[in-house]
Motif scaffolding. Sequence first.
Motif, PDB file in Angstrom:
ATOM      1  N   VAL A   1       0.921  -1.184   0.003  1.00 35.86           N
ATOM      2  CA  VAL A   1      -0.079   0.050   0.084  1.00 35.86           C
ATOM      3  C   VAL A   1       0.795   1.147  -0.005  1.00 35.86           C
ATOM      4  CG1 VAL A   1      -1.752   1.319   1.401  1.00 35.86           C
ATOM      5  CG2 VAL A   1      -1.787  -1.333   1.273  1.00 35.86           C
ATOM      6  N   THR A   2       0.669   2.132  -0.861  1.00 38.49           N
ATOM      7  CA  THR A   2       1.205   3.522  -0.910  1.00 38.49           C
ATOM      8  C   THR A   2      -0.030   4.432  -1.065  1.00 38.49           C
ATOM      9  OG1 THR A   2       1.568   3.716  -3.461  1.00 38.49           O
ATOM     10  CG2 THR A   2       3.418   2.884  -2.051  1.00 38.49           C
ATOM     11  N   PHE A   3       0.289   5.642  -0.619  1.00 36.73           N
ATOM     12  CA  PHE A   3      -1.218   6.544  -0.911  1.00 36.73           C
ATOM     13  C   PHE A   3      -1.270   6.567  -2.343  1.00 36.73           C
ATOM     14  CE2 PHE A   3      -0.327   8.088   3.466  1.00 36.73           C
ATOM     15  CZ  PHE A   3      -1.427   7.593   3.935  1.00 36.73           C
ATOM     16  N   GLU A   4      -0.478   6.358  -3.154  1.00 36.69           N
ATOM     17  CA  GLU A   4      -0.806   6.304  -4.870  1.00 36.69           C
ATOM     18  C   GLU A   4      -1.502   5.294  -5.285  1.00 36.69           C
ATOM     19  OE1 GLU A   4       2.430   7.255  -3.539  1.00 36.69           O
ATOM     20  OE2 GLU A   4       1.868   9.271  -3.620  1.00 36.69           O
ATOM     21  N   LYS A   5      -1.223   4.038  -4.801  1.00 37.86           N
ATOM     22  CA  LYS A   5      -1.723   3.092  -5.375  1.00 37.86           C
ATOM     23  C   LYS A   5      -1.435   1.536  -4.472  1.00 37.86           C
ATOM     24  CE  LYS A   5      -0.999  -0.248  -9.390  1.00 37.86           C
ATOM     25  NZ  LYS A   5      -2.553  -0.234  -9.521  1.00 37.86           N
ATOM     26  N   THR A   6      -2.467   0.759  -4.399  1.00 40.64           N
ATOM     27  CA  THR A   6      -2.080  -0.437  -3.603  1.00 40.64           C
ATOM     28  C   THR A   6      -2.299  -1.722  -4.538  1.00 40.64           C
ATOM     29  OG1 THR A   6      -3.416   0.537  -1.636  1.00 40.64           O
ATOM     30  CG2 THR A   6      -3.481  -1.892  -1.884  1.00 40.64           C
ATOM     31  N   THR A   7      -1.589  -2.369  -4.394  1.00 39.40           N
ATOM     32  CA  THR A   7      -1.613  -3.980  -5.060  1.00 39.40           C
ATOM     33  C   THR A   7      -2.099  -4.923  -4.118  1.00 39.40           C
ATOM     34  OG1 THR A   7       0.737  -4.279  -4.573  1.00 39.40           O
ATOM     35  CG2 THR A   7       0.170  -3.430  -6.570  1.00 39.40           C
ATOM     36  N   TYR A   8      -2.935  -5.967  -4.604  1.00 50.42           N
ATOM     37  CA  TYR A   8      -3.635  -6.762  -3.862  1.00 50.42           C
ATOM     38  C   TYR A   8      -2.899  -8.100  -3.711  1.00 50.42           C
ATOM     39  CZ  TYR A   8      -7.308  -3.461  -4.950  1.00 50.42           C
ATOM     40  OH  TYR A   8      -8.062  -2.460  -5.167  1.00 50.42           O
TER      41      TYR A   8
END
Lengths: 413, 149
Positions: free
Chosen positions: A268-275
């Motif tokens: 998780v980053t504030f820009e993008k989350t990978t599942y």
Amino acid sequence: MEDPVIQYSTRFDVQAIRSIFPLLDQEVNGYPLAYFDNAATTQKPVSVIEALHDYYTGYNSNIHRGIHALAEKATEAYEQTRLAIQEFINAPEKEEIIFTRGTTEGINLIASTYGKKFLKQHDEVIITGMEHHSNIVPWQMICDETGAVLKIVPVSVTGELEMDELENMISDNTKIVSVVFVSNTLGTINPVKEIIKKAHDAGAIVVLDAAQAMQHLDVDVRDLNCDFLAFSGHKMYGPTGVGVLYGKRKHLEAMPPYQGGGEMISEVTFEKTTYNDIPYKFEAGTPNIADVVALKEAVYFISNLGKQTIRTHEATLLAMATEGLKEIDTVKIYADHHHKVSVISFNIENMHPFDAGMLLDAKGIAVRTGHHCTQPLMARYGIEGTVRASFAVYNTLEEVDRLIKAVSRIATR
Amino acid sequence: MAINEIQEEIISEFEVLQDDRESTIFYIMELGEKLPSMDEKDKIDINLIKGCQSKVWLITKIYDNNVYFRADSNTEITKGLISLLIRVFSGQDADDIMNANLFFIEKIGMHQMIGSQRSNGFASMIKQMKLFALTYRELNKHKKFNAHS
């Protein structure tokens, strides 16, 4: 934990079974309890109860990512249940087993992820006229959202699916067929293998609501070739608040996540989350660890006893109840056929099922009364509800005899 | 007869049943059977009491400044239960209905007998009857006020 009495018994001994269900040994309204509300929830063997106790007194800890001993132990116990369920339903891979709160959550999960991603306007979703509300409402919601159309396979007067109608209904537009494996109200076992074949031939996927199947029938997802299968722990001698959703890997991987939160992410980053990968992608947040751990004991209980043994005993109880109740002139039985699990739904002439249920309760007999969350099915019969007695492996012929006598007394008052 | 006298009468009738659950239920069902059925035209959704598991229709009429009730239900037990309330409340003064302390409910062991779900429904019936009495009293006050002004 395996009970030696059960494991090594070659002859079915219902009293031995009853001895490991502590709840059954009690009086209700001055009579020994006769618990016939098993389709709503079954009672729990002592191994399930002890597993819950052992977890909270011995190794309660949050699972995954923990580096300490208790977290290791809890994680292992949790994942052991996944393996036990995989074996129980013969799933190809353990990653295809997702823990949920129950059947309802499983179906909602599919509708809101698979349904949302793949359904579009004019697509069709087929369900049947004997569905539990939990296999109706999620599909209505997603159809409203996507513009897909919900179609209903009618139920015959004998309480079976009109298979010809189903055949006519399936078309290239059919995207999802979601069917109840065993009717909770009638006990009818639906020809799901045939339905799956027909649906697949048309390019549709099949979801099975197996809430009422797991405790009675052999369920092999490879043999059935279903795309999804949802069930609850508490109807198969396990704890409440835990259920299972099986899904084929290709579908689970194609589906977007259901809920966001911890555990389901890879980064998780504030820009993008990978599942995260399956199954964790669908298990956001701290799961119901204790109940998942204890569910394994319920699986062992059923497997050690054997479903064939369970079915044979339950069939005897059902046959006795059916014959006995049939002899009472004012009793009407719904779905009196042979493709049934041990559920009998009936009404007494000129008596509301609530009243009958209360009079049976006065004799220590627990049944369920009302629409059983299947209002469309009740409408099909033009009734408000039924009295439903559902038998489990620990019920006795003496208890069924009490039921017949009590109904007879009420019906002839 | 005053509300409290009727309640005492009910308590003594139930004493004969000696807390036998089945006999008590049969007795309540008998009371239900004796309650005259409501006209079908009154069995409409607007007359349904909210919060009951079974269907209960309730209507009210005013004669000589007293409040009269009629009710029906699709289950005999519920019909029996509301027949008890009708016996206590029907024909009484609105203030008396609103201020009534229904001690007979506890004395006859109603809650233990009918369970929490039906108890909630029973409470809804009482609430609705008291609400009718309150509405009537307020309307009446308003009329009197208008008549004096």
